[in-house]
Design a protein around this motif. Sequence first.
Motif, PDB file in Angstrom:
ATOM      1  N   ALA A   1       2.309   5.194  -7.475  1.00  0.00           N
ATOM      2  CA  ALA A   1       1.204   4.463  -8.429  1.00  0.00           C
ATOM      3  C   ALA A   1       0.598   6.000  -9.209  1.00  0.00           C
ATOM      4  N   GLY A   2       0.568   7.195  -8.531  1.00  0.00           N
ATOM      5  CA  GLY A   2      -0.078   8.380  -8.961  1.00  0.00           C
ATOM      6  C   GLY A   2      -1.453   8.526  -8.993  1.00  0.00           C
ATOM      7  N   VAL A   3      -2.173   7.338  -8.169  1.00  0.00           N
ATOM      8  CA  VAL A   3      -3.621   7.412  -7.731  1.00  0.00           C
ATOM      9  C   VAL A   3      -4.087   7.584  -6.725  1.00  0.00           C
TER      10      VAL A   3
ATOM     11  N   LEU B   1       0.860  -1.167  -0.091  1.00  0.00           N
ATOM     12  CA  LEU B   1       0.054   0.094  -0.016  1.00  0.00           C
ATOM     13  C   LEU B   1       0.887   1.308   0.053  1.00  0.00           C
ATOM     14  N   THR B   2       1.856   1.197   0.564  1.00  0.00           N
ATOM     15  CA  THR B   2       2.894   2.336   0.491  1.00  0.00           C
ATOM     16  C   THR B   2       3.557   2.583  -0.699  1.00  0.00           C
ATOM     17  N   ASN B   3       3.768   1.623  -1.513  1.00  0.00           N
ATOM     18  CA  ASN B   3       4.160   1.601  -2.664  1.00  0.00           C
ATOM     19  C   ASN B   3       3.083   2.181  -3.741  1.00  0.00           C
TER      20      ASN B   3
ATOM     21  N   GLY C   1       1.809   2.155 -17.494  1.00  0.00           N
ATOM     22  CA  GLY C   1       0.682   2.365 -18.016  1.00  0.00           C
ATOM     23  C   GLY C   1      -0.613   1.479 -17.734  1.00  0.00           C
ATOM     24  N   ALA C   2      -0.650   0.428 -17.089  1.00  0.00           N
ATOM     25  CA  ALA C   2      -1.255  -0.606 -16.879  1.00  0.00           C
ATOM     26  C   ALA C   2      -1.815  -0.880 -15.284  1.00  0.00           C
ATOM     27  N   GLY C   3      -1.029  -0.100 -14.292  1.00  0.00           N
ATOM     28  CA  GLY C   3      -1.477  -0.269 -13.086  1.00  0.00           C
ATOM     29  C   GLY C   3      -0.821  -1.317 -12.437  1.00  0.00           C
TER      30      GLY C   3
ATOM     31  N   GLY D   1      -2.990   2.669 -11.467  1.00  0.00           N
ATOM     32  CA  GLY D   1      -1.809   3.695 -11.668  1.00  0.00           C
ATOM     33  C   GLY D   1      -0.938   3.607 -12.738  1.00  0.00           C
ATOM     34  N   TRP D   2       0.266   4.211 -12.554  1.00  0.00           N
ATOM     35  CA  TRP D   2       1.167   4.171 -13.504  1.00  0.00           C
ATOM     36  C   TRP D   2       1.556   2.882 -14.111  1.00  0.00           C
TER      37      TRP D   2
END
Length: 133
Positions: free
Chosen positions: A50-52, A43-45, A110-112, A74-75
């Motif tokens: 992730a940019g979300v 979750l920290t990562n 680009g795919a989470g 996210g990214w």
Amino acid sequence: MTTLPRPWLAGGTSTAPRCSPHPSPRSPPALVEALADATHEALTNVAKHAGVIEATLWADVSPTRVTVSVLDHGWGFDPAIATAGLGLPQSIRARIEAASGAVAIDSAPGAGTYVELAIPLPDTHAAAPGHVS
């Protein structure tokens, strides 16, 4: 399945949600701690990379194992070249593997990212030391 909004993102990861494991007789404290700490790091990562602002967390307990999954949209990243930092190799993979578990990571730029943590549960039907069946 629980979607976790991340209002703590704005303030950095120092206020990230804490995992509070509650061991059961089938779950040795060391296994519970390994899974809780690795989940916290996953979750920290998300918060750091992730940019979300949301992540989805699943937990499943079967008779033979406990599985926790973290998904973000996210990214993403390429797991084959993600070597910087300590999060994946030490805080996640090493903890789970030390508990005889397994880590699966599915991600692409680009795919989470999908992270699955699985730890086997002790066999409660095995004979106790000194017990003859």
